[in-house]
Design an enzyme around this catalytic site. Structure first.
Site, PDB file in Angstrom:
ATOM      1  N   HIS A  92       0.798  -1.233   0.000  1.00  0.00           N
ATOM      2  CA  HIS A  92       0.000   0.000   0.000  1.00  0.00           C
ATOM      3  C   HIS A  92       0.824   1.272   0.000  1.00  0.00           C
ATOM      4  O   HIS A  92       0.259   2.351   0.163  1.00  0.00           O
ATOM      5  CB  HIS A  92      -0.931   0.027   1.222  1.00  0.00           C
ATOM      6  CG  HIS A  92      -2.148  -0.815   1.075  1.00  0.00           C
ATOM      7  ND1 HIS A  92      -3.276  -0.381   0.414  1.00  0.00           N
ATOM      8  CD2 HIS A  92      -2.429  -2.066   1.489  1.00  0.00           C
ATOM      9  CE1 HIS A  92      -4.197  -1.329   0.452  1.00  0.00           C
ATOM     10  NE2 HIS A  92      -3.697  -2.371   1.088  1.00  0.00           N
ATOM     11  N   LYS A 283      -7.747  13.723   4.206  1.00  0.00           N
ATOM     12  CA  LYS A 283      -6.753  12.652   4.096  1.00  0.00           C
ATOM     13  C   LYS A 283      -6.002  12.557   5.417  1.00  0.00           C
ATOM     14  O   LYS A 283      -6.034  13.490   6.218  1.00  0.00           O
ATOM     15  CB  LYS A 283      -5.707  13.000   3.019  1.00  0.00           C
ATOM     16  CG  LYS A 283      -6.239  13.011   1.598  1.00  0.00           C
ATOM     17  CD  LYS A 283      -5.152  13.393   0.626  1.00  0.00           C
ATOM     18  CE  LYS A 283      -5.656  13.264  -0.800  1.00  0.00           C
ATOM     19  NZ  LYS A 283      -5.966  11.882  -1.169  1.00  0.00           N
ATOM     20  N   ARG A 284      -5.315  11.450   5.587  1.00  0.00           N
ATOM     21  CA  ARG A 284      -4.316  11.390   6.648  1.00  0.00           C
ATOM     22  C   ARG A 284      -3.369  12.574   6.455  1.00  0.00           C
ATOM     23  O   ARG A 284      -3.008  12.916   5.334  1.00  0.00           O
ATOM     24  CB  ARG A 284      -3.563  10.065   6.506  1.00  0.00           C
ATOM     25  CG  ARG A 284      -2.534   9.763   7.532  1.00  0.00           C
ATOM     26  CD  ARG A 284      -2.158   8.286   7.464  1.00  0.00           C
ATOM     27  NE  ARG A 284      -1.799   7.864   6.119  1.00  0.00           N
ATOM     28  CZ  ARG A 284      -0.550   7.867   5.633  1.00  0.00           C
ATOM     29  NH1 ARG A 284       0.444   8.288   6.377  1.00  0.00           N
ATOM     30  NH2 ARG A 284      -0.295   7.443   4.415  1.00  0.00           N
ATOM     31  N   LYS A 289       1.199  14.191   1.125  1.00  0.00           N
ATOM     32  CA  LYS A 289      -0.163  14.496   0.654  1.00  0.00           C
ATOM     33  C   LYS A 289      -0.368  16.002   0.464  1.00  0.00           C
ATOM     34  O   LYS A 289      -1.344  16.439  -0.120  1.00  0.00           O
ATOM     35  CB  LYS A 289      -1.198  13.915   1.617  1.00  0.00           C
ATOM     36  CG  LYS A 289      -1.196  12.377   1.616  1.00  0.00           C
ATOM     37  CD  LYS A 289      -2.183  11.815   2.619  1.00  0.00           C
ATOM     38  CE  LYS A 289      -2.119  10.291   2.713  1.00  0.00           C
ATOM     39  NZ  LYS A 289      -2.673   9.596   1.543  1.00  0.00           N
ATOM     40  N   THR A 391      -8.475   6.487  -2.182  1.00  0.00           N
ATOM     41  CA  THR A 391      -9.869   6.108  -2.443  1.00  0.00           C
ATOM     42  C   THR A 391     -10.789   7.305  -2.246  1.00  0.00           C
ATOM     43  O   THR A 391     -11.889   7.333  -2.769  1.00  0.00           O
ATOM     44  CB  THR A 391     -10.336   4.954  -1.534  1.00  0.00           C
ATOM     45  OG1 THR A 391     -10.113   5.300  -0.164  1.00  0.00           O
ATOM     46  CG2 THR A 391      -9.600   3.663  -1.862  1.00  0.00           C
ATOM     47  N   LYS A 395     -14.357   8.493  -4.125  1.00  0.00           N
ATOM     48  CA  LYS A 395     -15.602   8.825  -3.403  1.00  0.00           C
ATOM     49  C   LYS A 395     -16.110  10.211  -3.808  1.00  0.00           C
ATOM     50  O   LYS A 395     -17.308  10.406  -4.029  1.00  0.00           O
ATOM     51  CB  LYS A 395     -15.359   8.765  -1.895  1.00  0.00           C
ATOM     52  CG  LYS A 395     -15.047   7.370  -1.386  1.00  0.00           C
ATOM     53  CD  LYS A 395     -14.447   7.400   0.024  1.00  0.00           C
ATOM     54  CE  LYS A 395     -13.896   6.032   0.402  1.00  0.00           C
ATOM     55  NZ  LYS A 395     -13.098   6.062   1.635  1.00  0.00           N
TER      56      LYS A 395
END
Length: 550
Positions: A92, A283-284, A289, A391, A395
């Site tokens: 992942h 998000k985390r 990110k 993901t 969504k």
């Protein structure tokens, strides 16, 4: 405590105990079920397939070996054959530091028999490497499950690859990069072992449950088969230019925005204009990110509005949510910065009619079910080559948000599905990032070349967002300017800000925005978890499909 702080020994030890506890309990249950049906363990791989989701359950490999060797008294070769045929490993992450490496001393203390088995797996594996790839000591060192040196560690990803029949990434780009970079040696040894299984999301939760009004509208137009066959959404394409449908679609989005605005008022005491663009990043919290880049954009818009309060830009509400790992100090500082920016922006009457910024606390799936249906713009802005899949991007698109993003993770495939004209792609690509690193990336060049960027960073440095405290956010400035800006925030800033200008221009034309939003929903069917699970089953698990009686 779930997810203890593993920066300290006590947290590391607790985490390993948790992982083994869950692996052991699951394996005992699996074996108990198997033994109800059969006694011949050579049939085990025909009845059981174990998918290790990331490195955390990879102790299942030595645990199954332990059971077969010590409880069933099998010889090694037979036990190993059964284990490899049973196990599969999903990777992942492309971040090496995110792949678990357990100190040998810790495993020896907690799981001595498992360490003994891991050493034997590794000995036999390195013999195989020598035979098939030659006596290259550097390669053997890179591939070894157990590192050498004063403080040896067990590489759980290497254990997962060696002990599995298949290894998969979770997006096409991610899977390619695994083979070309992080696990290149292993791909040369096992050319048929690596595969791709693009992630998916369940339409039952992420549309039918969280956005019932939109789900009902879709069912009214195309029937309810989309609930289990998401590709059926393609039938919505013909409604993209239908004025009545577009108005219904937009009304539902606005009602969802009002609901989220009410939540923000109740929980953050900030008044939000439901007619503003809801620009959302959930998000985390992690440097790759790049919540920080979105925060810099908020500062840039703030400065533009301060200079020209009559600036022709549609009102925008930038909403963040997410959690940081317990020991991730920099991520927590990013959360603090966003909240500090929000405090300045939201309390400045000169700009707060056109710009608001909010960080929603205690992010959860329940909160996501409120935020995702309300989003106009989905922020998917990771440094290219670092996001495995994502993901959230799926969504948001399913619920009619447009994506602004880099060509990273599943964004690549989302772009292919929804069309180049219905997504906002910007910034460096994987090869550009690699080239810049090779050639010598200097963040100061970008700082000095862009006045808006310089102004934003200077404000952070000089305490503008921290009530004059120049020390609070200095680690962020250091990371960006003095420590190499590893996540390339500054190099992508200008492209990002320019693309955001395109976003604002399009949002002024609500008819065209809604048309593109409808096309996003219509073309996102590939990203159903039903398709993902079928893909896993067709290539890895090979279970017989069962039709459930209604």
């Amino acid at each position: 405590v779930l997810y203890p702080n593993d920066k300290v020994f006590v947290g590391q030890e607790l985490r390993l105990k948790q992982e083994y506890f869950l692996v052991s309990a699951s394996m005992q249950d699996i074996i108990r079920r198997f033994k109800k049906q059969a006694s011949d363990f050579t049939k085990f791989p025909e009845k059981v397939s174990i998918q290790c989701n990331d490195t955390h359950p990879n102790l299942a490999i030595p645990e199954l070996m332990r059971y077969l060797l010590d409880e069933e008294h099998m010889d090694w070769e037979k036990a190993w054959d059964i284990t490899v045929k049973t196990m599969a490993y999903t990777n992942h992450t492309l971040l090496p530091e995110a792949l678990e490496k357990w100190p040998v001393s810790l495993i020896r203390n907690l799981l001595p028999r498992h360490l003994n088995i891991i050493y034997e797996i590794n000995r036999r594996f390195l013999d195989e490497v020598s035979v098939k790839l030659g006596e290259d000591k550097n390669r053997q060192s890179r591939m070894s499950i157990v590192s050498e040196g004063e403080h040896p560690v067990v590489h759980m990803a290497h254990l997962g690859i060696v002990g599995s029949k298949k290894v998969n990434g979770v997006a096409a780009l991610h899977s390619r990069l695994l083979k070309e970079s992080m696990f290149r040696d292993f791909d040369e040894l096992y050319p048929d072992k690596f595969t791709n299984k693009t992630n998916g999301i369940t339409p039952r939760r992420w549309l039918k449950q969280c956005n019932p009004a939109l789900a009902d509208l879709i069912t009214e137009k195309i029937g309810d088969q989309w609930i289990t066959e998401l590709d059926e959404l393609k039938k919505l394409t013909k409604y993209a230019d239908d004025k009545k449908f577009s108005k219904q679609f937009a009304t539902i989005k606005n009602e969802n925005k009002k609901e989220l605005a009410d939540y923000i008022k109740a929980n953050n005491n900030v008044e939000i204009d439901p007619n503003s663009m809801f620009d959302i990043q959930i998000k985390r919290i992690h440097e790759y990110k790049r919540q920080l880049m979105a925060a810099l954009h908020v500062i840039t818009l703030y400065n533009r509005l301060k200079e020209n309060p009559d600036l022709d830009m549609p009102p925008r509400t930038v909403i963040f949510a997410g959690k940081a790992a317990p020991g991730y100090t920099m991520a927590k500082l990013h959360i603090k910065l966003i909240n500090s920016i929000a405090e300045v922006v939201n309390n400045d009457p000169q700009v707060n009619e056109k710009l608001k910024c909010v960080f929603l606390q205690n992010y959860s799936v329940t909160l996501a079910e409120k935020m995702i249906p309300a989003a106009n713009l989905s922020e998917q802005i990771s440094t290219a080559g670092m996001e495995a899949s994502g993901t959230g991007n799926m969504k948001f698109a399913l619920n009619g948000a447009l994506t602004i993003g880099t060509l990273d993770g599943a964004n690549v495939e989302i772009k292919e599905e929804v069309g180049d004209e219905n997504i906002f792609i910007f910034g460096l690509e994987v090869e550009d990032v690699e080239r810049l690193r090779r050639e010598g990336y200097n963040p100061w060049d970008y700082y000095n070349a862009n006045e808006e960027l310089k102004q934003a960073l200077d404000q952070i440095r000089d305490g503008f967002f921290s009530q004059g405290d120049k020390e609070l956010f200095q680690p962020i400035i250091n990371a960006l300017l003095h420590e190499g800006d590893y996540f390339m925030v500054l190099s992508d800033y200008e492209a990002y800000v320019n693309k955001q200008k395109e976003v604002s221009e399009l949002f002024k034309n609500q008819d065209e925005w809604n048309r593109k939003a409808i096309l996003n929903t219509a073309n996102i069917g590939k990203f159903s978890s039903d398709r993902t699970i079928n893909d896993y089953n067709d290539e890895i698990w090979k279970a017989e499909k069962t039709t459930l009686k209604k």
